[in-house]
Design a protein around this motif. Structure first.
Motif, short mmCIF file in Angstrom:
data_model
loop_
_atom_site.label_atom_id
_atom_site.label_comp_id
_atom_site.label_asym_id
_atom_site.label_seq_id
_atom_site.Cartn_x
_atom_site.Cartn_y
_atom_site.Cartn_z
N TYR A 241 -6.13 10.66 -6.11
CA TYR A 241 -4.97 10.50 -5.24
C TYR A 241 -4.53 11.85 -4.67
N CYS A 242 -4.56 12.85 -5.53
CA CYS A 242 -4.17 14.19 -5.10
C CYS A 242 -5.11 14.72 -4.02
N VAL A 375 3.00 10.03 -5.08
CA VAL A 375 4.23 9.82 -5.85
C VAL A 375 3.87 9.25 -7.22
N ALA A 376 4.90 9.11 -8.07
CA ALA A 376 4.68 8.64 -9.44
C ALA A 376 5.55 7.42 -9.72
N ARG A 377 4.92 6.36 -10.20
CA ARG A 377 5.65 5.16 -10.62
C ARG A 377 5.82 5.20 -12.14
N THR A 400 3.26 7.76 -16.38
CA THR A 400 3.44 7.44 -14.97
C THR A 400 2.09 7.05 -14.36
N THR A 401 2.15 6.39 -13.23
CA THR A 401 0.96 6.01 -12.48
C THR A 401 1.05 6.60 -11.08
N ALA A 402 -0.03 7.20 -10.63
CA ALA A 402 -0.04 7.82 -9.31
C ALA A 402 -0.20 6.77 -8.22
N MET A 403 0.46 7.03 -7.09
CA MET A 403 0.31 6.22 -5.88
C MET A 403 0.29 7.17 -4.69
N LEU A 404 -0.26 6.71 -3.57
CA LEU A 404 -0.33 7.53 -2.37
C LEU A 404 0.24 6.74 -1.20
N LEU A 405 1.36 7.24 -0.66
CA LEU A 405 2.08 6.53 0.39
C LEU A 405 2.01 7.27 1.72
#
Length: 459
Positions: A241-242, A375-377, A400-405
């Protein structure tokens, strides 16, 4: 491209390189290669494990007197006068040396930003390997570098820069880029004899994969079945994601979805998968970044952590000709996959160093904008006062779980690596995305850069 011609004008000029995070695996690959390049001189190596750096140099065959451990500006200057590599624990000591470029590879978001800012403001180019820093403030550091007349760039050999190169190559040639991406770090290797699938040091028995080896007519259904059969293995990793955040900010491509697709698939299937749903694929929009998990047999070649682009085919005859030569073309002939099946880390980075210092050109992007935000959920309830710890090989933020918005959907949310190693000032419920307002950002250089240059780098 003929690289001899490209850099011929540099003649016998020599450039002084400093490397921060010198004990890491990326740094080892760069140090292993840089000795073979007369134009590049290692002037300084910075790492908290300074003794480990000295041992690394010995392992790589550097002469016993090649480096000197330094703990103050005077000893650093003395090492430079004597033609020795200054090995330092404190990155502030890099300012005591005349340098042309700093390679930042600490993997620490705030420290990476500090080292970059210190170098840029004293007129030194920066090659950023710390994707954690770049994902938060890459565009902001790019703007700062322009202000000071130096280059800020991603580093060739690392996947983001490699993919930026492939995307811009495709665009320059006039191709319509439907999707761009990379394989995740490790392959899924299936042994047909045993039914076992191995991914690095983990394995599971999944005989169903034999019956799912062919993609089938219903691509989404086939991929869902593979994912279910391999549920015991991790199919998403935070660094992906990064890295796709960095690529999005450098190319304008948007994430395919909040959690990316991460299908388990074979190389030959890519042009049938990363295409619009109306053409049988999995994409709800085009012009995206995404990631896949490479599925192969033990004897088959790996994707090597490589990168790919999916392009449209506009002439049936041309692409049938290329299909016959072994290129990956979709079954309907409308899309093709062009890929680089390797990821050589620091072995290729000298190209970036020579381009930045010798020609004043980034090998990544010099027009970054904030197009996406990682971001982090929250995976559990957090309470005010807790520290958001980051650690491990993949720099995961605990629980946390990574997400990409897309950037427009991330307003008010904390970038993943801005929040890392910070304290919460408000409760966050499980399932919520961490808001910026819940993070104590007192003294954060990352946040200062975002505040100072944010308006100028928004997409």
């Amino acid at each position: 491209m003929n690289y001899d011609i490209l850099f011929r004008d540099l003649g016998d000029r020599r450039f002084r390189v400093a490397l921060a995070g010198a004990k890491g695996s990326f740094s080892r690959t760069l140090l292993a290669q840089i000795r073979a390049i007369p134009r590049l001189t290692v002037a300084a190596l910075c790492d908290l494990d300074a003794e480990g750096v000295l041992q690394l140099l010995r392992e790589l065959g550097f002469p016993a007197d090649a480096a000197r451990l330094c703990d103050d500006p005077a000893s650093v200057a003395s090492a430079a006068r004597d033609g020795r590599i200054a090995v330092v624990r404190d990155h502030a000591l890099l300012a005591a040396l005349p340098l042309d470029i700093v390679v930042e590879a600490t993997g620490q978001p705030e420290i990476g930003a500090r080292i970059a800012v210190d170098a840029i403001t004293r007129g030194v180019h920066v090659a950023m390997v710390t994707k954690e820093t770049d994902s938060v403030v890459g565009p902001h550091l790019n703007a700062l570098a322009k202000k000071h007349g130096v280059v800020y760039t991603t580093a060739d050999g690392d996947q983001p820069s490699n993919l930026i190169g492939l995307v811009t190559w495709a665009r320059l040639l006039g191709f319509d880029v439907v999707a761009a991406g990379k394989s995740s770090e490790y392959d899924f290797v299936f042994d047909h004899a045993t039914g076992q699938v191995t991914c690095t040091d983990r394995a599971c028995t999944a005989p169903r994969i034999a019956g799912l080896w062919e993609l089938g007519v219903d691509v989404p259904a086939s991929l869902a079945a593979r994912a279910e059969a391999l549920a015991a293995l991790p199919q998403r990793t935070t660094p992906d994601y990064c890295e796709m955040n960095v690529v999005a900010n450098s190319t304008g491509l948007l994430p395919s979805s909040d959690i990316l697709s991460n299908p388990v698939c074979r190389i030959t299937e890519l042009a049938d998968i990363f295409v619009p749903r109306e053409d049988g694929g999995i994409l709800d929009r085009i012009g995206v970044v995404d990631v896949f998990n490479c599925l192969r047999r033990p004897e088959e070649v790996s994707f090597g952590g490589g990168v790919f682009v999916i392009i449209r085919c506009h002439d049936d005859v041309v692409w049938e000709l290329l299909r016959g030569k072994g290129h990956v073309v979709s079954r309907n002939g409308r899309y093709a996959c062009v890929f680089l099946p390797y990821h050589l880390m620091g072995l290729e980075t000298p190209l970036t160093l020579l381009s930045a210092v010798g020609h004043g050109r980034a090998s990544g992007s010099d027009t970054q904008r904030v197009h996406a935000v990682m971001v982090a959920r929250a995976d559990r309830d957090f309470v005010a006062g807790e520290m958001l710890h980051m650690g491990g090989h993949h720099h995961v933020m605990t629980d946390t779980t990574a997400m990409l918005l897309p950037a427009g959907e991330a307003r008010g949310l904390a970038p993943f690596y801005l929040a890392a190693n910070k304290r919460l000032v408000a409760d966050v419920k499980r399932g919520d995305i961490l808001p910026e307002s819940a993070i104590d950002l007192t003294g954060s250089l990352l946040q200062s850069l975002r505040n100072e240059y944010g308006a100028g780098v928004q997409a």
